[in-house]
Design a protein around this motif. Structure first.
Motif, PDB file in Angstrom:
ATOM      1  N   PHE A 138       2.716  15.310  13.756  1.00 58.60           N
ATOM      2  CA  PHE A 138       2.456  13.826  13.187  1.00 58.60           C
ATOM      3  C   PHE A 138       0.439  13.714  12.569  1.00 58.60           C
ATOM      4  CE2 PHE A 138       2.768   8.341  13.643  1.00 58.60           C
ATOM      5  CZ  PHE A 138       1.886   7.967  11.936  1.00 58.60           C
ATOM      6  N   VAL A 139       0.269  14.458  11.337  1.00 59.32           N
ATOM      7  CA  VAL A 139      -0.520  14.509  10.502  1.00 59.32           C
ATOM      8  C   VAL A 139      -0.280  13.172   9.231  1.00 59.32           C
ATOM      9  CG1 VAL A 139      -2.123  16.413   9.269  1.00 59.32           C
ATOM     10  CG2 VAL A 139      -1.114  16.661  11.776  1.00 59.32           C
ATOM     11  N   ILE A 140       0.584  13.370   8.523  1.00 54.11           N
ATOM     12  CA  ILE A 140       0.842  12.338   7.611  1.00 54.11           C
ATOM     13  C   ILE A 140       0.945  11.333   7.763  1.00 54.11           C
ATOM     14  CG2 ILE A 140       2.129  12.842   5.272  1.00 54.11           C
ATOM     15  CD1 ILE A 140       2.208  15.589   4.878  1.00 54.11           C
ATOM     16  N   GLY A 141       0.235  10.224   7.535  1.00 56.29           N
ATOM     17  CA  GLY A 141       0.339   9.435   8.067  1.00 56.29           C
ATOM     18  C   GLY A 141       0.176   8.193   7.247  1.00 56.29           C
ATOM     19  N   GLY A 142      -0.058   6.935   7.699  1.00 53.56           N
ATOM     20  CA  GLY A 142      -0.682   5.911   6.598  1.00 53.56           C
ATOM     21  C   GLY A 142      -0.065   5.410   5.658  1.00 53.56           C
ATOM     22  N   PRO A 143      -0.688   5.075   4.329  1.00 50.21           N
ATOM     23  CA  PRO A 143      -0.211   4.358   2.898  1.00 50.21           C
ATOM     24  C   PRO A 143       1.203   5.838   2.652  1.00 50.21           C
ATOM     25  CG  PRO A 143      -1.303   3.772   3.236  1.00 50.21           C
ATOM     26  CD  PRO A 143      -1.971   4.103   4.442  1.00 50.21           C
TER      27      PRO A 143
ATOM     28  N   SER B 149      -9.518  11.520   2.038  1.00 50.68           N
ATOM     29  CA  SER B 149      -8.296  11.808   1.341  1.00 50.68           C
ATOM     30  C   SER B 149      -7.639  12.793   2.222  1.00 50.68           C
ATOM     31  CB  SER B 149      -9.139  12.456   0.036  1.00 50.68           C
ATOM     32  OG  SER B 149      -9.326  13.276  -0.013  1.00 50.68           O
ATOM     33  N   ASP B 150      -8.967  13.522   3.130  1.00 44.93           N
ATOM     34  CA  ASP B 150      -7.766  14.744   3.997  1.00 44.93           C
ATOM     35  C   ASP B 150      -6.725  13.395   5.282  1.00 44.93           C
ATOM     36  OD1 ASP B 150      -8.824  16.322   3.887  1.00 44.93           O
ATOM     37  OD2 ASP B 150     -10.487  16.863   5.495  1.00 44.93           O
ATOM     38  N   MET B 151      -6.940  11.890   4.936  1.00 42.71           N
ATOM     39  CA  MET B 151      -5.995  11.312   5.524  1.00 42.71           C
ATOM     40  C   MET B 151      -5.123  11.261   5.139  1.00 42.71           C
ATOM     41  SD  MET B 151      -8.213   8.741   8.366  1.00 42.71           S
ATOM     42  CE  MET B 151      -9.416   9.647   8.905  1.00 42.71           C
ATOM     43  N   GLY B 152      -4.893  10.741   3.474  1.00 37.87           N
ATOM     44  CA  GLY B 152      -4.442  10.563   2.251  1.00 37.87           C
ATOM     45  C   GLY B 152      -4.449   8.886   2.004  1.00 37.87           C
ATOM     46  N   PHE B 153      -5.686   8.646   2.241  1.00 34.84           N
ATOM     47  CA  PHE B 153      -5.664   7.766   1.799  1.00 34.84           C
ATOM     48  C   PHE B 153      -7.475   7.019   2.222  1.00 34.84           C
ATOM     49  CE2 PHE B 153      -5.806   2.534   2.064  1.00 34.84           C
ATOM     50  CZ  PHE B 153      -4.864   2.628   0.379  1.00 34.84           C
ATOM     51  N   ASP B 154      -8.539   6.815   0.655  1.00 32.79           N
ATOM     52  CA  ASP B 154      -9.659   6.653   1.372  1.00 32.79           C
ATOM     53  C   ASP B 154     -10.238   5.889   0.499  1.00 32.79           C
ATOM     54  OD1 ASP B 154     -12.330   6.271   1.091  1.00 32.79           O
ATOM     55  OD2 ASP B 154     -12.387   8.875   0.018  1.00 32.79           O
TER      56      ASP B 154
ATOM     57  N   VAL C 248       0.835  -1.023  -0.041  1.00 31.14           N
ATOM     58  CA  VAL C 248       0.264  -0.449   0.453  1.00 31.14           C
ATOM     59  C   VAL C 248       1.379   1.257   0.003  1.00 31.14           C
ATOM     60  CG1 VAL C 248      -2.378  -1.466   1.080  1.00 31.14           C
ATOM     61  CG2 VAL C 248      -0.229   0.157   2.540  1.00 31.14           C
ATOM     62  N   THR C 249       0.456   2.189  -0.726  1.00 31.49           N
ATOM     63  CA  THR C 249       1.063   3.408  -1.250  1.00 31.49           C
ATOM     64  C   THR C 249       0.307   4.550  -1.161  1.00 31.49           C
ATOM     65  OG1 THR C 249       3.009   4.477  -2.094  1.00 31.49           O
ATOM     66  CG2 THR C 249       2.116   2.755  -3.738  1.00 31.49           C
ATOM     67  N   THR C 250       0.744   5.934  -1.644  1.00 32.79           N
ATOM     68  CA  THR C 250      -0.389   7.235  -1.295  1.00 32.79           C
ATOM     69  C   THR C 250      -1.407   6.489  -2.591  1.00 32.79           C
ATOM     70  OG1 THR C 250       1.331   8.735  -1.020  1.00 32.79           O
ATOM     71  CG2 THR C 250      -1.015   9.599  -1.687  1.00 32.79           C
TER      72      THR C 250
END
Length: 389
Positions: free
Chosen positions: A235-240, A83-88, A48-50
């Motif tokens: 730590f706002v940008i996280g996950g994939p 998408s605000d979390m960078g993954f949807d 998993v990535t962006t």
């Protein structure tokens, strides 16, 4: 482990950590297939990535499952819904590249097809099981405490107790040992993804109050216990989007937190014909029963296999000097009480069931929950009897 005074550290990660997202997807695919075809052969790998989930591997089955739907539902359950979390889960791309298991491997694993009549091991390899008497779960205390923190992070996020939390997160717990016994928590590190609008001081106070203090016994902490909450400050940008995630990159989090040994093979996405998974579960089952029987305070089991061969090529028992009888005698008892052929491990632990998604985060061991059959202590009486206790 030495009997001296020392500090030991273990970590855990939440289900929203990118590597754990990958593990969850791989195990969700396995569960979906095993629900329909319990004799499937599954080795499912996920990246998993962006904006992207890519699943690949070797799968042989008689059923059909809708893999993109499984992938999206898993991501949704974890909590990546914007998408605000960078993954949807709704808008990410899902790509699949699946082949079938090599027939050269299959003939060694399928009963009666290879050189040997029994179902053989799905690969060569060495697997370890471990148990110790530090906690009621018979697990290292550092590991248990680290997992408690990440599970609590997920709970307060999902129950909206701390609405500013997002799915990605990590914990790390350092415990001071005296004469080999856990005495106090020295340091706790928590890094948790959050919304951009929360003030740092509010986040730190809330994590200490609603997460750490809820799950770590107060008597294990003191005025000198150190807390590092989001040590970078943000730590706002996280996950994939923050990091690429891959199946099987958190093997120490999955097992014993650095205590004992590890053979190197991961668990997630693999059906139980793969001894990387099933024999590691069996190793834990054996070690836990030995400790529960009072034969040792700590126990590590090594089991090694040759591909296509049912009986292990070696079985080693190490009680780190805590056994009440000798290693050689314990190893003899293990071989008498436990059948270590892959087919018998699968039967004894009832592994041909869709139980694997729940194992993909917060550790495979030390969890007395339905499905975790390798945590049973039903061999205590016979082990005591054979040990003369």
């Amino acid at each position: 482990m030495s009997k001296d005074n020392y500090f030991f550290t273990s970590e855990s990660v939440t289900e929203g950590h990118p590597d754990k997202v990958a593990d969850a997807i791989s195990d969700s695919v396995l569960d979906a297939i095993m629900t329909e075809d319990k004799h499937c052969r599954v080795a499912c790998e996920t990246l998993v990535t962006t904006g992207l989930a890519f699943i690949a591997g070797e799968i042989t089955t008689t059923c059909y499952v809708h893999m993109p739907e499984i992938v999206r539902n898993t991501i949704r359950e974890i909590g990546y819904d914007s998408s605000d979390m960078g993954f949807d889960w709704q808008t990410c791309s899902v790509i699949t590249s699946i082949d079938k298991q090599s027939p050269d491997i299959a003939q060694g694993v399928n009963k009666g097809e290879g050189h040997y009549q029994d179902q053989g091991a799905g690969d060569q390899g060495l697997m370890f099981g471990f148990a110790c008497d530090e906690t009621e779960e018979l697990m290292p205390m550092t590991t248990i405490f680290a997992h408690r923190i990440t599970r609590q992070l997920a709970k307060v996020r999902k129950e909206k107790i701390l609405k500013f939390l997002r799915p990605d997160g990590k914990s790390q717990v350092t415990i001071e040992y005296e004469n080999g016994e856990p005495r106090r928590v020295d340091t706790i590190v928590v890094s948790t993804q959050h919304s951009p609008d929360v003030a740092y001081d509010k986040l730190k106070e809330a994590v200490i109050k609603e997460v750490i203090q809820q799950v770590i016994p107060s008597e294990m902490m003191d005025d000198n216990t150190k807390f590092f909450i989001n040590p970078t400050g943000k730590f706002v940008i996280g996950g994939p989007m923050g990091d690429c995630g891959l199946t099987g990159r958190k093997i120490i989090v999955d097992t014993y937190g650095g205590r004992g040994s590890h053979g190197g093979g991961c668990f997630s996405g693999k059906d139980p014909s793969k001894v990387d998974r099933s024999a590691s579960y069996m190793g834990r089952y054996i070690a836990k029963n030995i400790v529960a029987a009072g034969i040792a305070k700590q126990c590590e089991i090594q089991i090694a296999y040759a591909i296509g061969v049912a009986q292990p090529v070696s079985v080693l028992v190490d009680t780190m000097g805590t056994g009440v009888i000798g290693h050689k005698k314990i190893a003899e008892i293990v071989k008498e009480v436990f059948d270590l052929r892959p087919a018998m491990i699968i039967e004894q632990l009832n592994l041909l069931r869709p139980i694997y998604r729940q194992t993909s985060a917060y550790g495979h061991f030390g969890r007395n929950e339905p499905g975790f059959t390798w945590e049973k202590t039903d061999k205590v009486d016979i082990l005591k009897q054979k040990a003369g206790l």
